[in-house]
Design an enzyme around this catalytic site. Sequence first.
Site, PDB file in Angstrom:
ATOM      1  CG  HIS A 361     104.953 121.482  76.822  1.00 39.63           C
ATOM      2  ND1 HIS A 361     105.294 122.545  77.050  1.00 39.63           N
ATOM      3  CD2 HIS A 361     106.192 120.512  77.767  1.00 39.63           C
ATOM      4  CE1 HIS A 361     106.568 122.520  76.399  1.00 39.63           C
ATOM      5  NE2 HIS A 361     107.274 121.476  76.433  1.00 39.63           N
ATOM      6  CE  LYS A 552      93.049 129.550  73.194  1.00 45.76           C
ATOM      7  NZ  LYS A 552      93.838 129.574  74.102  1.00 45.76           N
ATOM      8  NE  ARG A 553      92.678 118.859  70.996  1.00 35.81           N
ATOM      9  CZ  ARG A 553      94.085 117.959  70.167  1.00 35.81           C
ATOM     10  NH1 ARG A 553      94.555 117.847  69.960  1.00 35.81           N
ATOM     11  NH2 ARG A 553      93.326 116.781  71.118  1.00 35.81           N
ATOM     12  CE  LYS A 558      94.366 124.348  74.893  1.00 33.13           C
ATOM     13  NZ  LYS A 558      94.926 125.268  75.450  1.00 33.13           N
ATOM     14  CB  THR A 660     101.979 128.776  71.661  1.00 36.76           C
ATOM     15  OG1 THR A 660     101.043 128.202  71.395  1.00 36.76           O
ATOM     16  CG2 THR A 660     103.185 129.285  72.371  1.00 36.76           C
ATOM     17  CE  LYS A 664     101.845 129.918  67.531  1.00 39.12           C
ATOM     18  NZ  LYS A 664     101.071 128.661  67.668  1.00 39.12           N
TER      19      LYS A 664
HETATM   20  C1  26V Z   1      99.500 114.834  76.810  1.00 39.18           C
HETATM   21  C2  26V Z   1      99.035 113.454  76.358  1.00 39.18           C
HETATM   22  C3  26V Z   1      98.871 112.729  77.164  1.00 39.18           C
HETATM   23  C4  26V Z   1      99.044 111.355  76.412  1.00 39.18           C
HETATM   24  C5  26V Z   1      98.833 111.365  75.130  1.00 39.18           C
HETATM   25  C6  26V Z   1      98.950 112.076  74.429  1.00 39.18           C
HETATM   26  C7  26V Z   1      99.131 113.617  74.320  1.00 39.18           C
HETATM   27  C8  26V Z   1      99.616 114.906  74.463  1.00 39.18           C
HETATM   28  C9  26V Z   1      99.931 115.928  74.860  1.00 39.18           C
HETATM   29  C10 26V Z   1     100.156 115.989  76.190  1.00 39.18           C
HETATM   30  C11 26V Z   1     100.248 117.192  77.330  1.00 39.18           C
HETATM   31  C12 26V Z   1      99.504 118.290  76.996  1.00 39.18           C
HETATM   32  C13 26V Z   1     100.832 119.512  76.956  1.00 39.18           C
HETATM   33  C14 26V Z   1      99.882 120.984  76.368  1.00 39.18           C
HETATM   34  O1  26V Z   1     100.158 120.730  75.219  1.00 39.18           O
HETATM   35  N1  26V Z   1     100.934 122.403  76.512  1.00 39.18           N
HETATM   36  C15 26V Z   1     100.881 123.257  75.983  1.00 39.18           C
HETATM   37  O2  26V Z   1     101.860 123.240  75.561  1.00 39.18           O
HETATM   38  C16 26V Z   1     102.276 124.692  75.397  1.00 39.18           C
HETATM   39  C17 26V Z   1     103.322 124.862  75.006  1.00 39.18           C
HETATM   40  O3  26V Z   1     104.107 124.692  76.446  1.00 39.18           O
HETATM   41  C18 26V Z   1     101.208 125.678  76.539  1.00 39.18           C
HETATM   42  O4  26V Z   1     101.690 126.660  75.880  1.00 39.18           O
HETATM   43  C19 26V Z   1     100.275 125.520  76.440  1.00 39.18           C
HETATM   44  O5  26V Z   1      99.307 126.323  77.293  1.00 39.18           O
HETATM   45  C20 26V Z   1     100.033 123.780  77.425  1.00 39.18           C
HETATM   46  O6  26V Z   1      99.079 123.699  77.591  1.00 39.18           O
END
Ligand code: 26V
Length: 817
Positions: A361, A552-553, A558, A660, A664
């Site tokens: 992702h 978004k975050r 971003k 995403t 929406k």
């Molecule tokens: C990594 C970590 C590292 C450890 C701590 C907690 C944590 C939480 C999340 C992540 C990875 C986040 C990746 C993510 O959210 N990617 C998003 O995924 C969406 C669904 O596929 C996508 O639409 C977004 O573009 C993408 O940024």
Amino acid sequence: MNERNQSGPGSSEATPFPDALYDGHLTLDHVVSPGGASSRDRYEAVARALRDVVAPRWLSTERAYQERGAKQAYYLSMEFLIGRALANNITNLRAEPGWAAFCRRHGLDPLEILDQEPDPGLGNGGLGRLAACMLDSMATLGIPGTGYGLRYREGVFRQVIKDGEQVERPDHWLARPDPWEVARPAESVEVHLGCSFEMDKGVLRLIHGRPSILKGMPYDRPIVGFGGSTINTLRLWAATSEALDFVRISRGDFVGAQVDPITAETVTLVLYPDDRSVRGRALRFLQEYFLVACSLADIVRRFRRTQGDWLALPDKVAIQLNDTHATFAVPELMRILVDEAGLDWEAAWDLTRRSLAFTNHTLLTEALERWPVRWFELFLPRQLEIIYEINQRFLDEVRRHSPGDEALVDRVSIIEEKSERQVRMAHLGIVGSHSVNGVAEVHTGLLKSRVMPDLAALFPERFQSITNGVSQRRFLLLANPGLAAVITRAIGDQWIVNLQGFGSLAPLAGDSSFRADVARAKQQAKLRFIDWLRRTTGQQIDPDTILDTQAKRFHEYKRQLLNALRIVILYQRLRENPELQLPRRTCLFAGKAASGYQVAKLIIQFINRLGATIAREPSVRDRLAVVFVPDYGVSVAEHLIPASDISEQISTAGFEASGTSNMKFMMNGALTVGTRDGATIEMARVVGEENLFLFGLTAPQVDETRPAYDPRWHYENEPETRAALDLIGSGHFSPEDPGLFGPLVDLLLRDGDYYLHLADLRSYCEVQEEAGRLYADQAAWTRRAILNIAGAGPFSSDRAVMEYARRIWGVTGSGMA
Ligand code: 26V
């Protein structure tokens, strides 16, 4: 409603509202009379009454799957941003008319009841909400699909804005009993670790040489498919050590293996709020293994209930690993098959690979997890042995394939041989599964060419792309009932379950009375949002302005800062030219910053100060406003997205895997201002580039520009860019602390502007002006909005799930077209 709508899509009939059950729960659970019940009591009784309706269907869904001997899809994810359940379940059970009548009969305010439910924040952002949309679609399509996650006692923090700054407050979403969850102590599982640990002032301290056991307690939540005939399960694990079988444990090898219950519970106490790197945090490592160990034990146990032959595993089970977080599944499944089932290595490896599939992702290399080999040695020595064996066999194959290329061997190895040896979890996931997918076409392309070129060359057949989707039921039908009704009146209600449905809206873009209906629905949604915002935060918004939203975050890639820079430019134009006739805008921001991400928090502060400064300027504030909507999450999205006119999708091209929220907003008739990144590219292909506002460098152009990029060139050659940066640097937005936002200017001018804000600023401003001009022509604007809604079909999670089902899982659903 006409006849067609009454029968409606989905296979079962509308559910009448269970009045008698409600009265029973109020009296028997809460021991209150209807007059004396609090809103919370009423919420719980309503939810339990509805769960009573769901329960037999939940059981019969499970029974039907078993009778069919159906192959099951399991979705393993550290995050599920499921949103509130009550309104969603009323919608999906099609109990809406009954619910309205019920509230009238009992003199209840439906919104007040719905508002009693906490929104479980069991995720950070897109990855977690995607997991929830996938569950919604699996249930609606009748696909045998189960989600596995963790029952964090505290979800993602609640965001409060104080003096313009983000403050994090804990989210005790489980403080009261949750009527939707069912604890299943009889189905607990044990998780064995090679060492023990204690919590010492919030820090995990290892106790070497003493094995330990945790217990995983499952809590099930119903996932109600639209129509209410399929009820799937989300199973969340809580860590505990209570009621382990200590007699057996103290007899065997696990003498002293008891982890004290308080310590055990810390494993699922909090969700990690950082979506960047978490290297150095052993608790996260334990959480990920705990999720995988509990879920695989459960999956295997269910499989063995009906199957004697281990070789049938991939015919009955498909396991999707949501990002590197779940790739512990590779060695864990091998351990089960070799050590517990007694299979030989080759057979076990074949079954493991055919059962597992991995989704990536992110393109940020820092988010591809690597865990210290040392932690494996301590906690998971057997799994480490297995990883070494997997790697050995894999590297032998690489050497046979490319003799003499030791540099290649180093690059693809599952073990990173640096000073501190680490396990590359993404490599483990790719080597150990039969499918690796990216989440949009451009993302998969870059994953193959930029992030994992060697592995993609070794296993070209494994890589594929499945573009994300979102649930039109939650984000349109439920979140925007006004627009949903307008659409249904025009084309019937098949769009709710059939993504082709939206397409028939396109010809209506030319129909002025339909356009008027759509415009009216947008205005209604705005008023609803504005009223909600005033009630919950006290902030006021003028409904007769363009609502221009970035939600978004907060992350540098971003580029919320790019959005803020163009607002500064607009502000200057308006100050300098009080006569300037521009369509009036409200720029909305919503999103959280990871608590340790200082730059992102400073950007939040800057946006808040920018808004406050503008609000004090009489010559500007009637034409421009900036509003920060706090505590963005699923519930806030349900209010904010339907009300928005413009959707900001402005990441540096090549960084947003998919996005995403872009989908929406599109479904809700907002027009996209965006870069050619992630799924926005595909949205533009479907509706035509001329119906979005695209700008800026493309991903290849970003790569070409970077080596010689000099942000100062823009400062020196673009007067508005220069004036904006000077104004920020001057302390104009923080007079009491003039240097406060200096670091943002430094980031852009001194530190190289890694995300190329200044390279895209001019074209961004131009495209925003174009959007403003079009807005002045309401008919033209609404026409485009309708074309965007008409193009939203492919961005339904129903389409995404069907692709996973066919191309990866090999499962079918009763509702699959
Ligand atoms: C990594 C970590 C590292 C450890 C701590 C907690 C944590 C939480 C999340 C992540 C990875 C986040 C990746 C993510 O959210 N990617 C998003 O995924 C969406 C669904 O596929 C996508 O639409 C977004 O573009 C993408 O940024």
